[in-house]
Design an enzyme around this catalytic site. Sequence first.
Site, mmCIF file in Angstrom:
data_model
loop_
_atom_site.group_PDB
_atom_site.id
_atom_site.type_symbol
_atom_site.label_atom_id
_atom_site.label_comp_id
_atom_site.label_asym_id
_atom_site.label_seq_id
_atom_site.Cartn_x
_atom_site.Cartn_y
_atom_site.Cartn_z
ATOM 1 C CG ASP A 44 -1.677 -1.331 1.314
ATOM 2 O OD1 ASP A 44 -2.252 -1.730 0.289
ATOM 3 O OD2 ASP A 44 -1.660 -1.973 2.378
ATOM 4 C CG HIS A 65 -3.656 -5.172 2.835
ATOM 5 N ND1 HIS A 65 -3.173 -4.351 1.845
ATOM 6 C CD2 HIS A 65 -4.058 -6.300 2.214
ATOM 7 C CE1 HIS A 65 -3.277 -4.976 0.682
ATOM 8 N NE2 HIS A 65 -3.807 -6.170 0.877
HETATM 9 P P1 NAX Z 1 -2.444 -18.080 -4.693
HETATM 10 O O1 NAX Z 1 -3.835 -18.617 -4.583
HETATM 11 O O2 NAX Z 1 -1.762 -18.021 -6.011
HETATM 12 O O3 NAX Z 1 -1.494 -18.880 -3.685
HETATM 13 C C1 NAX Z 1 -1.840 -19.173 -2.381
HETATM 14 C C2 NAX Z 1 -1.233 -20.513 -2.064
HETATM 15 O O4 NAX Z 1 -1.441 -20.761 -0.682
HETATM 16 C C3 NAX Z 1 -1.876 -21.684 -2.820
HETATM 17 O O5 NAX Z 1 -0.859 -22.380 -3.544
HETATM 18 C C4 NAX Z 1 -2.473 -22.542 -1.716
HETATM 19 O O6 NAX Z 1 -2.395 -23.930 -1.987
HETATM 20 C C5 NAX Z 1 -1.612 -22.151 -0.532
HETATM 21 N N1 NAX Z 1 -2.192 -22.412 0.781
HETATM 22 C C6 NAX Z 1 -3.492 -22.321 1.169
HETATM 23 N N2 NAX Z 1 -3.628 -22.677 2.443
HETATM 24 C C7 NAX Z 1 -2.397 -22.990 2.898
HETATM 25 C C8 NAX Z 1 -1.902 -23.442 4.140
HETATM 26 N N3 NAX Z 1 -2.711 -23.675 5.184
HETATM 27 N N4 NAX Z 1 -0.562 -23.661 4.251
HETATM 28 C C9 NAX Z 1 0.255 -23.463 3.219
HETATM 29 N N5 NAX Z 1 -0.161 -23.045 2.005
HETATM 30 C C10 NAX Z 1 -1.479 -22.810 1.846
HETATM 31 O O7 NAX Z 1 -2.514 -16.642 -4.002
HETATM 32 P P2 NAX Z 1 -1.459 -15.437 -4.092
HETATM 33 O O8 NAX Z 1 -1.803 -14.569 -5.244
HETATM 34 O O9 NAX Z 1 -0.094 -15.979 -3.984
HETATM 35 O O10 NAX Z 1 -1.883 -14.605 -2.783
HETATM 36 C C11 NAX Z 1 -1.650 -15.106 -1.490
HETATM 37 C C12 NAX Z 1 -2.334 -14.241 -0.462
HETATM 38 O O11 NAX Z 1 -1.802 -12.905 -0.478
HETATM 39 C C13 NAX Z 1 -3.852 -14.075 -0.682
HETATM 40 O O12 NAX Z 1 -4.506 -14.195 0.554
HETATM 41 C C14 NAX Z 1 -3.964 -12.639 -1.155
HETATM 42 O O13 NAX Z 1 -5.228 -12.084 -0.871
HETATM 43 C C15 NAX Z 1 -2.861 -11.977 -0.349
HETATM 44 N N6 NAX Z 1 -2.392 -10.661 -0.791
HETATM 45 C C16 NAX Z 1 -2.008 -9.799 0.191
HETATM 46 C C17 NAX Z 1 -1.488 -8.552 -0.103
HETATM 47 C C18 NAX Z 1 -1.042 -7.623 0.987
HETATM 48 O O14 NAX Z 1 -0.631 -6.493 0.664
HETATM 49 N N7 NAX Z 1 -1.087 -7.974 2.282
HETATM 50 C C19 NAX Z 1 -1.398 -8.083 -1.517
HETATM 51 C C20 NAX Z 1 -1.401 -9.184 -2.507
HETATM 52 C C21 NAX Z 1 -2.321 -10.323 -2.209
HETATM 53 O O15 NAX Z 1 -3.620 -9.987 -2.621
#
Ligand code: NAX
Length: 328
Positions: free
Chosen positions: A160, A188
């Site tokens: 952000d 966020h």
């Molecule tokens: P993806 O869906 O590409 O990857 C997430 C991965 O996490 C998947 O491979 C899934 O199998 C794995 N996963 C789920 N549960 C798990 C667990 N208990 N243990 C280990 N792995 C697990 O998502 P991606 O684009 O990489 O985003 C990840 C997260 O970041 C999402 O929640 C997203 O909303 C968040 N974000 C946060 C941001 C921030 O500024 N704080 C910005 C970017 C993003 O939106």
Amino acid sequence: MKVVVTGAAGQIAYSLVPFLCEDGVFSSSQKIDLKLVEIPQAMERLNGFVKELEDSAYSTVNSISTFDNIHDATIDADWCLLVGSIPRGIVLNGKEIKERSDLLKINGGIFTEQGAAIGKNAKSSCKILVVGNPANTNALIGKINSNNDDQLWMAMTMLDALRAKAQLAQKLNCHVDDIYRLAVFGNHSPTMFPDLENTFIDGKNAYQTVNDHQWVENEFLPRVQQRGAEIIKARGASSASSAARAACETVRAVEHPTRSGDVFNAAIMSDGAYDIPAGIFSGFPLISDGAGNVDIVRDYVLSDFAKNGLKKTADELLEEKNLVKDLI
Ligand code: NAX
């Protein structure tokens, strides 16, 4: 250096892990033991990524191992980057997860377990950065369930702040590196409050230099607050490269002393600073001494406009905390 990354087969991790392996991110000269964590269904994809990491032959990396559970991965961890979580819109047991409250509870379940494992297994000097959304409240759940007051829990608001810097640099036709003391307060989420009234560019106050409150309130704030949605609309997928860079920059910011007069951005547990109620994770202007100590910078002067913004985002965080009260 033991560095844990969850969600390691996901799109953010695909950029984040290579960034972390570049020279100079960590202050220690020790080589990195990468501990990559996924859910069992994603292990095959993760193994494909590991092959690519091996082929990258990083001089900073000592070993790469994969885990389908958080417990073994976190033993003696120095850093845990908690990226994995369940996104909104996913179908679980035939039901689409649409509501933020449902998402909070499902992801909250993940973070109770991860928090407990980190509190028990990781080093007392361990630093934890929660990226998975809803990041602030997930960090709160993790920290409380860790039952360990020595470790440093943060949620990511660096993206952000970088988005806000990019918008301001475009408006004032300056370079992002010329901007300092830019802080993003609160959650966020679209209620976040990026403050320009305490931001400076080459010694000049940013808000006064812009000299256009209407732009700040009606263009700058909504653009930064809605940037994630704007990217999803354009790309058909959420921010990944920029989120990975922001996560890496947060690690770098904690690992090295903050440049004199500047701050970095992350959400930490509030102690009541800036009237953000104690006991919720809020974005603050922070400084690091590079030796594991991170403090809130407390000399920002907030106008009534800023105070209203902070109250709105703090109220949302209190609401989220209430929705997960069974988990904390
Ligand atoms: P993806 O869906 O590409 O990857 C997430 C991965 O996490 C998947 O491979 C899934 O199998 C794995 N996963 C789920 N549960 C798990 C667990 N208990 N243990 C280990 N792995 C697990 O998502 P991606 O684009 O990489 O985003 C990840 C997260 O970041 C999402 O929640 C997203 O909303 C968040 N974000 C946060 C941001 C921030 O500024 N704080 C910005 C970017 C993003 O939106």
